[in-house]
Design an enzyme around this catalytic site. Structure first.
Site, PDB file in Angstrom:
ATOM      1  N   GLU A 211       0.870  -1.171   0.000  1.00 23.76           N
ATOM      2  CA  GLU A 211       0.000   0.000   0.000  1.00 23.76           C
ATOM      3  C   GLU A 211       0.907   1.221   0.000  1.00 23.76           C
ATOM      4  O   GLU A 211       1.429   1.626   1.039  1.00 23.76           O
ATOM      5  CB  GLU A 211      -0.920  -0.014   1.228  1.00 23.76           C
ATOM      6  CG  GLU A 211      -1.903  -1.167   1.254  1.00 23.76           C
ATOM      7  CD  GLU A 211      -2.916  -1.104   0.126  1.00 23.76           C
ATOM      8  OE1 GLU A 211      -3.095  -0.001  -0.447  1.00 23.76           O
ATOM      9  OE2 GLU A 211      -3.520  -2.138  -0.188  1.00 23.76           O
ATOM     10  N   CYS A 249      -1.765   9.315   1.998  1.00 24.17           N
ATOM     11  CA  CYS A 249      -1.506   8.756   0.670  1.00 24.17           C
ATOM     12  C   CYS A 249      -2.681   8.954  -0.279  1.00 24.17           C
ATOM     13  O   CYS A 249      -2.493   9.006  -1.493  1.00 24.17           O
ATOM     14  CB  CYS A 249      -1.147   7.280   0.774  1.00 24.17           C
ATOM     15  SG  CYS A 249      -2.434   6.266   1.536  1.00 24.17           S
TER      16      CYS A 249
END
Length: 481
Positions: A211, A249
């Site tokens: 991720e 993110c």
């Protein structure tokens, strides 16, 4: 310390081999313990998050505690259904036979979490790993030391210490852990860290979920409807500066808008910033600080380029003592600048103008695939173009970041923004192996499957592949020849 870590991993592997983690009862008990861990230590978690990042309790609950509680509750509600074997529909050619797909745990897994959401990004993957019946080692980020210490102290008080362990440490400890043999590695971080994880995993052919991040663009189609525009700008501002001061993110990295709307957009963003954080954002308790001096200097260096500095239209002030950077808006900074070439991960918001908003698709496609694309538009044809002509981990229309909290949708990247997916059932699948099981009897026996070969057997096999169902009876009769 190294020998202790290796002994701990060996202990986890022994526990897993006994079947300790496989029972649904054990999994549910651990998920319930995670709920209690978070619920009973709310104030301690608030304090740790404030120490590490300056997060307000409301932001803590929205982005950290609430996420964990929601995920654990969702897993508890659905676990019986997830673990149940699924029927495999076999061709009649195999009659009499039955097929099943049985999810089984992978084994001992490593979860390496990030510092920007140090509670939710640590415990959310652990929920998936436990739901699937694995033993787990959690390595929290050393860049959020108070949260790391909280997890190291409290996880053993609530979870089964023979199957779940927390290992603290910095880069050296991370490297030591990566040298061990794992059945799965789940990593949340940046692309450089992802490369290190993949290189280490290759030694044992360990499957990984990465991720990572990426420059998440926001397409703003029009500023015509007054009410819609107010909502658009509020959501964009919330998605840029609301989660951890831009250190997210999936946060808004930059905006694409038609040139004729840029001045209006900047003014509306300026007003929204003041509404959110007051005339002096530095004194606001509703905005986080930069995580540490290295990240502060990285962001500061992005603005050193004179051409970038000249593009600042709002904000730009900094306080090195408290690691604060004001929400900053920039208009058309150089596209080859560090600001536009790397993920910002901070409160700097570039606005990139185009003559026609349709050009935004080409702009996005000229850059690495993002983790998320956000697009504010009512144009259904434009939505379809964005879906069909771009590649990203996810697309959200007319909002930002909300996809992250949807357990029914997979979360993950593509290309440089990562690979693999989790959340809800997808977390369970990420930490499971779907094992195929076929059960057959001894009659009938199809002789054409065996040598010696002849033309008839070739015709038979051709028909078998072509007519799995309709030709079954005929094939069975012919097979007796």
């Amino acid at each position: 310390m190294g020998e202790e870590v290796e002994e701990s991993i060996d202990g986890l592997r022994q526990s897993f081999r006994t079947g300790r983690t496989r029972s649904v009862a054990w999994r549910k008990s651990q998920l319930g313990s995670i709920v209690r861990l978070v619920s009973e230590n709310e104030e301690k978690i608030f304090s740790a998050l404030y120490q590490d990042l300056g997060k307000h309790p409301v932001e803590c609950y929205r982005d950290e505690l609430g996420v964990v509680l929601k995920s654990a509750a969702y897993a508890l509600r659905n676990l019986d259904k997830w673990v149940a074997p699924k029927k495999g529909n076999l061709p009649l050619l195999f009659f009499p036979a039955r097929g099943q797909v049985i999810p089984e745990p992978l084994g001992v897994v490593l979860v390496i979490s990030s510092w920007n959401f140090p509670i939710s990004l640590a415990l959310d993957p652990v929920i998936g790993a436990i739901s699937a019946g694995n033993a787990v080692v959690l390595k929290p980020s050393e860049l959020a030391p108070a949260c790391s210490a909280f997890l190291a102290e409290h996880v053993p008080l609530y979870l089964d210490t023979k199957a779940v362990k927390v290992v603290e440490g910095g880069v050296d400890m991370g490297e030591r852990l990566l040298r061990q043999r794992w059945d799965k590695i789940f990593f949340t971080g940046g692309p450089k860290g992802g490369q290190i994880v993949m290189s280490a995993a290759a030694r044992y052919l360990t499957p990984v979920t990465l991720e990572l991040g990426g420059k998440c663009p926001t397409i703003l189609d029009t500023l015509s409807d007054a009410y819609d525009v107010k909502i658009m700008v509020k959501r964009i501002a919330g998605g840029k500066w609301g989660p951890c001061c831009g250190q997210a993110c999936i946060g808004v990295d930059y905006i694409l808008v038609e040139r004729k709307f840029s001045a209006t957009l900047i003014e509306l963003l300026r007003r929204t910033i003041k509404k959110f954080y007051g005339e002096n954002p530095q004194s606001s308790k509703s905005i986080c600080r930069i995580v540490n001096r290295d990240h502060f200097e990285r962001l500061k260096s992005m603005l050193k380029d004179p051409a970038v500095a000249d593009s600042i239209k709002f904000g730009g002030s900094m306080d090195e003592e408290i690691l604060f950077i004001e929400p900053t808006i920039l208009l058309d900074p150089p596209l080859d600048s560090e600001l536009m070439m790397s993920e910002i991960f901070g409160p700097l918001l570039p606005i990139i103008t185009v003559d026609n908003i349709q050009e935004s698709i080409e702009f996005i496609n000229s850059r690495p695939k993002p983790l998320a694309i956000y697009a504010f538009t009512k144009n259904e044809a434009f939505k379809q173009r964005i879906i069909k002509e771009t590649s990203s981990g996810s697309i959200t229309f007319n909002d930002v970041m909300v996809q992250f909290v949807c357990d029914e949708l997979p979360f993950g990247g593509v290309g440089q923004s990562g690979f693999g997916r989790y959340h809800g059932k997808y977390s369970f699948d990420t930490f499971s192996h779907e094992k195929a099981v076929m059960r057959r009897g001894f009659f009938p026996e199809l002789e054409p499957r065996y040598p010696p070969w002849n033309d008839f057997k070739l015709r038979f096999i051709r028909l078998a592949y072509r007519f799995n169902y309709l030709g079954l009876l005929l094939l069975m009769l012919l097979s007796r020849r």
